[in-house]
Design a protein around this motif. Structure first.
Motif, PDB file in Angstrom:
ATOM      1  N   GLY B  46       0.818  -1.216   0.000  1.00 50.50           N
ATOM      2  CA  GLY B  46       0.000   0.000   0.000  1.00 50.50           C
ATOM      3  C   GLY B  46       0.848   1.260   0.000  1.00 50.50           C
ATOM      4  O   GLY B  46       0.599   2.194  -0.773  1.00 50.50           O
ATOM      5  N   VAL B  47       1.853   1.277   0.854  1.00 47.30           N
ATOM      6  CA  VAL B  47       2.681   2.480   0.972  1.00 47.30           C
ATOM      7  C   VAL B  47       3.464   2.737  -0.317  1.00 47.30           C
ATOM      8  O   VAL B  47       3.556   3.872  -0.786  1.00 47.30           O
ATOM      9  N   ILE B  48       4.006   1.680  -0.890  1.00 47.60           N
ATOM     10  CA  ILE B  48       4.762   1.875  -2.136  1.00 47.60           C
ATOM     11  C   ILE B  48       3.816   2.285  -3.272  1.00 47.60           C
ATOM     12  O   ILE B  48       4.147   3.133  -4.101  1.00 47.60           O
ATOM     13  N   ALA B  49       2.625   1.710  -3.286  1.00 47.15           N
ATOM     14  CA  ALA B  49       1.637   2.120  -4.299  1.00 47.15           C
ATOM     15  C   ALA B  49       1.376   3.618  -4.194  1.00 47.15           C
ATOM     16  O   ALA B  49       1.392   4.347  -5.193  1.00 47.15           O
ATOM     17  N   ARG B  66       4.342  -2.444 -12.359  1.00 44.95           N
ATOM     18  CA  ARG B  66       5.652  -3.047 -12.606  1.00 44.95           C
ATOM     19  C   ARG B  66       6.702  -2.451 -11.678  1.00 44.95           C
ATOM     20  O   ARG B  66       7.536  -3.165 -11.115  1.00 44.95           O
ATOM     21  N   LEU B  67       6.648  -1.125 -11.500  1.00 54.35           N
ATOM     22  CA  LEU B  67       7.611  -0.488 -10.595  1.00 54.35           C
ATOM     23  C   LEU B  67       7.438  -1.029  -9.188  1.00 54.35           C
ATOM     24  O   LEU B  67       8.407  -1.331  -8.495  1.00 54.35           O
ATOM     25  N   ARG B  68       6.181  -1.161  -8.771  1.00 60.66           N
ATOM     26  CA  ARG B  68       5.967  -1.656  -7.424  1.00 60.66           C
ATOM     27  C   ARG B  68       6.475  -3.085  -7.272  1.00 60.66           C
ATOM     28  O   ARG B  68       7.167  -3.409  -6.310  1.00 60.66           O
ATOM     29  N   ALA B  69       6.140  -3.932  -8.225  1.00 60.21           N
ATOM     30  CA  ALA B  69       6.569  -5.331  -8.139  1.00 60.21           C
ATOM     31  C   ALA B  69       8.084  -5.397  -7.974  1.00 60.21           C
ATOM     32  O   ALA B  69       8.622  -6.211  -7.223  1.00 60.21           O
ATOM     33  N   ASN B  70       8.761  -4.494  -8.665  1.00 56.45           N
ATOM     34  CA  ASN B  70      10.204  -4.447  -8.615  1.00 56.45           C
ATOM     35  C   ASN B  70      10.711  -4.028  -7.230  1.00 56.45           C
ATOM     36  O   ASN B  70      11.709  -4.548  -6.732  1.00 56.45           O
ATOM     37  N   LEU B  71       9.995  -3.102  -6.609  1.00 54.25           N
ATOM     38  CA  LEU B  71      10.429  -2.569  -5.316  1.00 54.25           C
ATOM     39  C   LEU B  71      10.124  -3.502  -4.154  1.00 54.25           C
ATOM     40  O   LEU B  71      10.826  -3.502  -3.152  1.00 54.25           O
TER      41      LEU B  71
END
Lengths: 222, 222
Positions: B46-49, B66-71
């Motif tokens: 949630g926070v990264i989203a 995709r960016l989130r999955a990576n992080l």
């Protein structure tokens, strides 16, 4: 006109443009609700995780995960969207309108997630959490811990029966490892939809469940 | 002794038993950190989203995902855990200790998620969010929107090269539908690991990516 929806949700948007965007399908205009849906999906997962964690202090992580997956999947969101009459408020392009977009489960579920994301932006995490918890209260109240949750194989079977299609075929693709630590690969085949997935796990059952889960994904993406 | 860890995290736990549980692997004792990990994974997502949503107002949902999955994937969490020297503080059973559990990426990544979940319980969403944002600041700052993120095929290739294994073989399993709306099924085969997955999509490339993603999952679960 969206007053009724805000009443049903239990949130009045200070920034009405967020509400409008959440209701706008990509077929209608830009900005549409896909970014808000991304945000809403993430807060929904977090809030439901926390609710389950608090309500069921004795459940192990795997059960919490399964319960959550069950609560946040499209089917559950679709039911909630219907209870809000969300379809009436959607802004859809002509093509989507004509092909019954107002009733499409995926469109309704996505818009509901977008509404959650928009509340997070509009009024903060706690406000969004309160709305989600209220909407989900009934579903959460009926959870009986320990009661078996429908597993992926069962849901796949029901999805196919709903489409009047034959049952999937599971077959052993390979086994690996020594007897005490075997890994099974199972393939799941749905000829009518030309879907074939594979799952692996430490038991045939676990491998079948993974294959079934993937077949469900394929059906949803198809 | 855990003071140093709390300093590195930037959070002092009011309830030290939460901290202790977050550091306890299931091989050590009960209560262990798996339920907290479930909670922490959800708040991390949630926070990264939200961070990505706010930082990149022009990125479409797919890129944010995709960016989130990576992080949030194990590799990134593992790096952060190393930067906190988290391994030193873990409570592991004898077997895990002897087999190098303190260095195992999955154990470190899971414990870090559990620490996030424990902060949520200890001091609320905003406190946990602040810790996550601070830890991820560097990773977030180096994101250049539009810069291609490593896709699943690339990551799979790197994972295999890291194990000195041959490249995966992709092959067309089936196509379906009329020319303008074809669905491709691609299988991805890694003989050395006895892994065979399948992916589907509206293009060969999309189907290959899905198959590669699933092969990566299988490798992680193996």
């Amino acid at each position: 006109m969206t007053n009724r929806l805000e009443q049903a949700l239990g949130h009045r948007y200070s920034d009405q443009s967020l509400l409008l965007t959440a209701l706008t399908h990509r077929s209608h205009s830009w900005p549409h609700n896909e970014r808000l849906e991304f945000l809403g999906d993430s807060i929904l997962n977090g809030v439901i995780a926390r609710q389950l964690f608090d309500c069921f202090p004795d459940l192990p992580e795997g059960d919490l995960s399964r319960l959550r997956a069950n609560l946040v999947r499209q089917e559950s969101l679709h039911q909630l969207a219907l209870s809000l009459s969300l379809g009436e408020f959607l802004r859809l392009g002509d093509g989507e309108l004509k092909s019954g977009g107002r009733q499409r489960p995926s469109i309704l579920a996505d818009a509901l997630e977008a509404l959650f994301g928009a509340i997070w932006l509009d009024a903060g995490f706690d406000a969004a959490s309160a709305v989600i918890v209220r909407l989900y209260a009934e579903k959460l109240a009926t959870i009986v811990p320990g009661q078996p949750i429908k597993d992926a194989k069962t849901r796949l079977q029901e999805a196919l029966q709903g489409r009047r299609l034959p049952l999937p075929k599971y077959s052993l693709a390979s086994t690996e490892g020594e007897a005490h630590a075997q890994q099974f690969s199972i393939s799941c085949q749905i000829d009518a939809l030309n879907i074939r997935t594979q799952g692996s796990g430490g038991s045939r059952r676990a491998a079948e469940q993974m294959a079934a889960e993937r077949a469900l994904e394929d059906i949803q993406h198809a």
